[in-house]
Design an enzyme around this catalytic site. Structure first.
Site, PDB file in Angstrom:
ATOM      1  N   ALA A  17     -17.852  14.365  74.254  1.00  0.00           N
ATOM      2  CA  ALA A  17     -17.526  14.097  75.669  1.00  0.00           C
ATOM      3  C   ALA A  17     -16.074  14.414  76.012  1.00  0.00           C
ATOM      4  CB  ALA A  17     -17.816  12.639  75.989  1.00  0.00           C
ATOM      5  N   GLY A  19     -14.685  17.164  75.156  1.00  0.00           N
ATOM      6  CA  GLY A  19     -14.556  18.620  74.995  1.00  0.00           C
ATOM      7  C   GLY A  19     -14.549  19.391  76.298  1.00  0.00           C
ATOM      8  N   ALA A  22     -17.893  19.347  78.467  1.00  0.00           N
ATOM      9  CA  ALA A  22     -18.111  18.071  79.152  1.00  0.00           C
ATOM     10  C   ALA A  22     -17.223  17.959  80.381  1.00  0.00           C
ATOM     11  CB  ALA A  22     -17.852  16.920  78.188  1.00  0.00           C
ATOM     12  N   ARG A  50     -13.874  10.922  69.022  1.00  0.00           N
ATOM     13  CA  ARG A  50     -13.196  10.305  67.875  1.00  0.00           C
ATOM     14  C   ARG A  50     -11.975   9.482  68.266  1.00  0.00           C
ATOM     15  NH1 ARG A  50     -12.361  15.627  64.392  1.00  0.00           N
ATOM     16  NH2 ARG A  50     -12.215  16.394  66.519  1.00  0.00           N
ATOM     17  N   ASP A 184     -29.884  26.546  77.535  1.00  0.00           N
ATOM     18  CA  ASP A 184     -29.217  27.833  77.735  1.00  0.00           C
ATOM     19  C   ASP A 184     -28.895  27.854  79.221  1.00  0.00           C
ATOM     20  OD1 ASP A 184     -28.784  30.515  78.538  1.00  0.00           O
ATOM     21  OD2 ASP A 184     -29.652  31.184  76.655  1.00  0.00           O
ATOM     22  N   HIS A 185     -27.639  27.593  79.551  1.00  0.00           N
ATOM     23  CA  HIS A 185     -27.365  27.298  80.962  1.00  0.00           C
ATOM     24  C   HIS A 185     -27.599  28.495  81.880  1.00  0.00           C
ATOM     25  CE1 HIS A 185     -23.317  28.924  80.094  1.00  0.00           C
ATOM     26  NE2 HIS A 185     -23.182  29.088  81.395  1.00  0.00           N
ATOM     27  N   ASP A 242     -22.456  33.874  70.637  1.00  0.00           N
ATOM     28  CA  ASP A 242     -22.070  33.043  71.778  1.00  0.00           C
ATOM     29  C   ASP A 242     -22.821  33.448  73.048  1.00  0.00           C
ATOM     30  OD1 ASP A 242     -20.454  31.023  72.973  1.00  0.00           O
ATOM     31  OD2 ASP A 242     -19.103  32.544  73.787  1.00  0.00           O
ATOM     32  N   HIS A 247     -27.858  33.816  76.056  1.00  0.00           N
ATOM     33  CA  HIS A 247     -27.856  34.111  77.495  1.00  0.00           C
ATOM     34  C   HIS A 247     -28.413  35.503  77.827  1.00  0.00           C
ATOM     35  CE1 HIS A 247     -25.551  30.533  77.642  1.00  0.00           C
ATOM     36  NE2 HIS A 247     -24.365  31.055  77.465  1.00  0.00           N
ATOM     37  N   LYS A 352     -14.490  39.341  86.325  1.00  0.00           N
ATOM     38  CA  LYS A 352     -15.669  38.526  86.053  1.00  0.00           C
ATOM     39  C   LYS A 352     -16.806  39.082  86.892  1.00  0.00           C
ATOM     40  CE  LYS A 352     -17.281  33.727  86.643  1.00  0.00           C
ATOM     41  NZ  LYS A 352     -17.746  33.265  85.345  1.00  0.00           N
TER      42      LYS A 352
HETATM   43  N1  LIG Z   1     -17.199  25.363  76.837  1.00  0.00           N
HETATM   44  C1  LIG Z   1     -18.099  26.119  77.451  1.00  0.00           C
HETATM   45  O1  LIG Z   1     -17.846  26.821  78.444  1.00  0.00           O
HETATM   46  C2  LIG Z   1     -19.491  26.139  76.943  1.00  0.00           C
HETATM   47  C3  LIG Z   1     -19.817  25.535  75.739  1.00  0.00           C
HETATM   48  N2  LIG Z   1     -21.113  25.547  75.319  1.00  0.00           N
HETATM   49  C4  LIG Z   1     -21.473  24.911  74.055  1.00  0.00           C
HETATM   50  O2  LIG Z   1     -21.184  23.519  74.110  1.00  0.00           O
HETATM   51  C5  LIG Z   1     -20.798  23.046  72.833  1.00  0.00           C
HETATM   52  C6  LIG Z   1     -19.469  22.328  72.968  1.00  0.00           C
HETATM   53  O3  LIG Z   1     -18.529  23.270  73.423  1.00  0.00           O
HETATM   54  P1  LIG Z   1     -17.048  22.852  73.858  1.00  0.00           P
HETATM   55  O4  LIG Z   1     -17.059  21.634  74.686  1.00  0.00           O
HETATM   56  O5  LIG Z   1     -16.439  24.083  74.394  1.00  0.00           O
HETATM   57  O6  LIG Z   1     -16.410  22.503  72.454  1.00  0.00           O
HETATM   58  P2  LIG Z   1     -15.004  21.865  72.096  1.00  0.00           P
HETATM   59  O7  LIG Z   1     -14.338  22.734  71.098  1.00  0.00           O
HETATM   60  O8  LIG Z   1     -14.231  21.531  73.327  1.00  0.00           O
HETATM   61  O9  LIG Z   1     -15.446  20.546  71.287  1.00  0.00           O
HETATM   62  C7  LIG Z   1     -16.235  19.501  71.795  1.00  0.00           C
HETATM   63  C8  LIG Z   1     -15.908  18.224  71.061  1.00  0.00           C
HETATM   64  O10 LIG Z   1     -16.325  18.280  69.708  1.00  0.00           O
HETATM   65  C9  LIG Z   1     -15.581  17.312  68.969  1.00  0.00           C
HETATM   66  N3  LIG Z   1     -15.190  17.915  67.697  1.00  0.00           N
HETATM   67  C10 LIG Z   1     -14.608  19.124  67.514  1.00  0.00           C
HETATM   68  N4  LIG Z   1     -14.382  19.326  66.209  1.00  0.00           N
HETATM   69  C11 LIG Z   1     -14.847  18.238  65.564  1.00  0.00           C
HETATM   70  C12 LIG Z   1     -14.895  17.835  64.199  1.00  0.00           C
HETATM   71  N5  LIG Z   1     -14.417  18.615  63.229  1.00  0.00           N
HETATM   72  N6  LIG Z   1     -15.458  16.634  63.899  1.00  0.00           N
HETATM   73  C13 LIG Z   1     -15.957  15.851  64.863  1.00  0.00           C
HETATM   74  N7  LIG Z   1     -15.908  16.182  66.169  1.00  0.00           N
HETATM   75  C14 LIG Z   1     -15.362  17.336  66.503  1.00  0.00           C
HETATM   76  C15 LIG Z   1     -14.358  16.969  69.764  1.00  0.00           C
HETATM   77  O11 LIG Z   1     -14.470  15.626  70.194  1.00  0.00           O
HETATM   78  P3  LIG Z   1     -13.539  14.450  69.633  1.00  0.00           P
HETATM   79  O12 LIG Z   1     -12.334  15.046  69.030  1.00  0.00           O
HETATM   80  O13 LIG Z   1     -13.246  13.600  70.830  1.00  0.00           O
HETATM   81  O14 LIG Z   1     -14.405  13.726  68.664  1.00  0.00           O
HETATM   82  C16 LIG Z   1     -14.444  17.912  70.960  1.00  0.00           C
HETATM   83  O15 LIG Z   1     -14.011  17.331  72.146  1.00  0.00           O
HETATM   84  C17 LIG Z   1     -20.766  24.274  71.908  1.00  0.00           C
HETATM   85  O16 LIG Z   1     -21.965  24.337  71.194  1.00  0.00           O
HETATM   86  C18 LIG Z   1     -20.691  25.456  72.881  1.00  0.00           C
HETATM   87  O17 LIG Z   1     -21.318  26.620  72.395  1.00  0.00           O
HETATM   88  C19 LIG Z   1     -22.111  26.111  76.062  1.00  0.00           C
HETATM   89  C20 LIG Z   1     -21.847  26.706  77.267  1.00  0.00           C
HETATM   90  C21 LIG Z   1     -20.511  26.812  77.788  1.00  0.00           C
HETATM   91  O1  LIG Z   2     -22.080  29.687  76.839  1.00  0.00           O
HETATM   92  C1  LIG Z   2     -21.024  30.181  77.168  1.00  0.00           C
HETATM   93  O2  LIG Z   2     -20.900  30.603  78.436  1.00  0.00           O
HETATM   94  C2  LIG Z   2     -19.612  30.809  79.006  1.00  0.00           C
HETATM   95  C3  LIG Z   2     -19.855  31.650  80.259  1.00  0.00           C
HETATM   96  O3  LIG Z   2     -20.619  30.904  81.160  1.00  0.00           O
HETATM   97  P1  LIG Z   2     -20.561  31.237  82.714  1.00  0.00           P
HETATM   98  O4  LIG Z   2     -21.563  30.335  83.311  1.00  0.00           O
HETATM   99  O5  LIG Z   2     -19.151  30.973  83.147  1.00  0.00           O
HETATM  100  O6  LIG Z   2     -20.906  32.679  82.850  1.00  0.00           O
HETATM  101  C4  LIG Z   2     -18.691  31.510  78.046  1.00  0.00           C
HETATM  102  O7  LIG Z   2     -17.392  31.586  78.601  1.00  0.00           O
HETATM  103  C5  LIG Z   2     -18.638  30.735  76.755  1.00  0.00           C
HETATM  104  O8  LIG Z   2     -17.852  31.458  75.810  1.00  0.00           O
HETATM  105  C6  LIG Z   2     -20.015  30.536  76.181  1.00  0.00           C
HETATM  106  O9  LIG Z   2     -19.955  29.596  75.112  1.00  0.00           O
END
Ligand SMILES: NC(=O)C1=CN([C@@H]2O[C@H](COP(=O)(O)OP(=O)(O)OC[C@H]3O[C@@H](n4cnc5c(N)ncnc54)[C@H](OP(=O)(O)O)[C@@H]3O)[C@@H](O)[C@H]2O)C=CC1
Ligand SMILES: O=C1O[C@H](COP(=O)(O)O)[C@@H](O)[C@H](O)[C@H]1O
Length: 491
Positions: A17, A19, A22, A50, A184-185, A242, A247, A352
């Site tokens: 949450a 990350g 979120a 954490r 898969d958004h 990714d 996607h 984009k």
């Molecule tokens: N960001 C994006 O635009 C998108 C992401 N996704 C997917 O969503 C998922 C999360 O992505 P995203 O939010 O970017 O990831 P982040 O890198 O921001 O990590 C999410 C959270 O994971 C926790 N975390 C990271 N490393 C560790 C570790 N070693 N041990 C325990 N907890 C850990 C952290 O929480 P804390 O430290 O608080 O415990 C962190 O806030 C991925 O699978 C990604 O592919 C999908 C679509 C778009």
């Molecule tokens: O899943 C992911 O999607 C984003 C791109 O999403 P969009 O809705 O902005 O097109 C991408 O940036 C990211 O690397 C990937 O994990």
């Protein structure tokens, strides 16, 4: 605030949450659903991380991010009402006692509902943590009610075909398939969902939607952003895992699938699996011919200097991770024989732009003079940031002679002034309601991995001549060669 009283009381647990996903997507989506009265009457969002935060700190952090990322304005009254549903819970993913404490917390929250609420586990966290979390959920019986508990898992689902099979097996020890929402958004995007409406809700396009009339299909998902703060994750992932495995292949399925008999979730998912099974596998010794990888060097985007990938935070100075992929696929079925499906995606590209181009075949004979060249018809489905459908065709130029010119007929979503929900709003609402249609079934993810397996294996074994494209460009030269050798161009 009005809510949706047809939905059961629900505790939503977000792992990860704190990350990026979120803060930019999940909380804004829940907030917008809340404002629209689409959340259950009774719900809690339990944010797991954490770090040692208290509720007040975490709620403020969410508010700041809502102000930056929410589709709708954050008003004092609505925020006050929403924030009371958020609880922060300090949690260690790999520590069983943390799950036991979490169970106690959930029981407390259930007692406020006056019943055992539904539980929606959202794994907004990298694929390497899914097995650990699922095992602990099983051991501590956190998800003991199949009719009430659901798990949402972010992509990429595993790293490759074998790990996806293993993950599916492992999840099945705790959850039934109907409880598993592999997200898969792209499938939640309004413009992607509209492909079904466009293809199967009209009589004029479908008769042309095949190899007799279509020369090629292109799917481009170009991003201007780089890896931002996600270097650690991206280094392990790369653009093929990714973006392409999930996607782009899912969008390809929407373009290529046969008409489903109904909108039943398994019927639609069956038709997509048919496409994935029909995609011709790229022979291991021909990967270079069908697939191109790239990594950005330094360059310029919108007049600003842009760093090279290898200079970004958390990236190895000699990284072999691809930030760009282009692939030519063929679909071996009656409809698509010999029609190339070109897909490409990249980070730090010129702009984009995500869109699909359906390139129709040229006329076999022209009635018009050679000085009046005809452009073959083209249909462009803009996914984002433009959201429209454009049909390009020839018309007569106004004037005394019979001269022709290409024009466009455009359907623009924004012109309808409809309030378009974000993809995550649609998907979260579906998950709350128990509708699996837009989520991936186990066999879908496994087939999608199978499609890219030879590419993954080839690239893992060879060092690439990176960097090979400038930030702010449209990707490496080889990507243009890929389409040009067949007389095509990226449209
Ligand atoms: N960001 C994006 O635009 C998108 C992401 N996704 C997917 O969503 C998922 C999360 O992505 P995203 O939010 O970017 O990831 P982040 O890198 O921001 O990590 C999410 C959270 O994971 C926790 N975390 C990271 N490393 C560790 C570790 N070693 N041990 C325990 N907890 C850990 C952290 O929480 P804390 O430290 O608080 O415990 C962190 O806030 C991925 O699978 C990604 O592919 C999908 C679509 C778009
Ligand atoms: O899943 C992911 O999607 C984003 C791109 O999403 P969009 O809705 O902005 O097109 C991408 O940036 C990211 O690397 C990937 O994990």
């Amino acid at each position: 605030m009005m809510n949706n009283n047809t939905l059961n009381a629900t505790n939503i647990l977000i792992f990860g949450a704190t990350g990026d996903l979120a803060k930019r997507k999940l909380f804004p989506a829940f907030y917008n659903l809340f404002i629209d009265g689409r959340m259950p009457d009774n719900f809690n969002i339990i944010a797991l991380g954490r770090s040692d935060h208290n509720d007040e700190y975490f709620r403020n952090y969410i508010k700041v991010n809502l102000e930056a990322f929410s589709r709708k304005n954050v008003t004092a009254e609505e925020w006050d009402s929403f924030q009371s549903h958020i609880t922060y819970f300090q949690h260690q993913l790999d520590d069983e006692s943390s799950y036991i404490n979490l169970n106690q917390k959930l029981e407390e929250l259930d007692s406020q509902f006056g019943m055992r609420g539904n539980r929606l586990f959202y794994l907004s966290i990298g694929p390497n943590f899914v097995a650990t979390i699922s095992n602990h959920i099983k051991k501590t019986s956190l998800a003991s009610q199949a009719d009430k508990d659901r798990i949402i898992i972010e992509k990429p689902f595993g790293y490759n075909k074998q790990s996806a099979i293993e993950l599916n097996q492992l999840l099945s020890e705790t959850f039934e398939e109907k409880q598993i929402y592999r997200i898969d958004h792209y499938l939640g995007k309004e413009t992607v969902q509209n492909i079904l409406a466009f293809r199967f809700g009209n009589s004029i396009f479908e008769p042309l939607w095949n190899h007799r009339h279509i020369e090629s299909v292109q799917i481009t998902v170009a991003e201007e952003v780089g890896v931002e703060t996600r270097g650690g994750f991206y280094e392990q992932t790369g653009a093929l895992r990714d973006m392409v495995q999930n996607h782009l292949l899912q969008v390809l399925c929407m373009v290529a699938m046969e008409a489903p008999l109904s909108l039943e979730s398994d019927e639609i998912r069956d038709r997509k699996v048919d496409v994935l099974k029909s995609i011709r596998r790229i022979p291991a010794d021909k990967v270079d011919y069908y697939a191109v990888r790239g990594q950005y060097g330094e360059g310029e985007i919108n007049g600003k200097k842009a760093r090279a990938y290898r200079e970004e935070e958390g990236i190895a100075p000699d990284s072999n991770t691809e930030t760009f992929v282009a692939v030519k696929f063929y679909i071996d079925n009656e409809r698509w024989q010999n029609v190339p499906f070109y897909v490409r995606t990249g980070k730090k590209m010129k702009e984009k732009q995500s869109y699909i181009t359906i390139q129709f075949k040229p006329l076999p004979h022209s009635t018009f003079s050679d000085t009046n060249p005809l452009s073959a018809n083209r249909l462009i489905i803009n996914i984002q940031p433009l959201m429209d459908i454009r049909l390009q065709f020839m018309t007569k130029k106004q004037g005394l002679s019979m001269a022709l010119r290409p024009v466009e007929m455009i359907f623009d979503y924004f012109a309808c002034k409809e309030d378009t929900p974000e993809a995550y709003e649609t998907l979260l609402q579906d998950a709350l309601e128990g509708d699996l249609t837009l989520f991936m079934r186990s066999d879908q993810v496994e087939e999608a991995w199978d499609v890219v397996t030879t590419i993954q294996e080839d690239w893992a074994n060879k060092k690439a001549p990176f960097p090979n494209y400038d930030a702010g460009s449209w990707g490496p030269k080889e990507s243009f060669d890929l389409v040009e050798r067949q007389g095509h161009t990226w449209a």
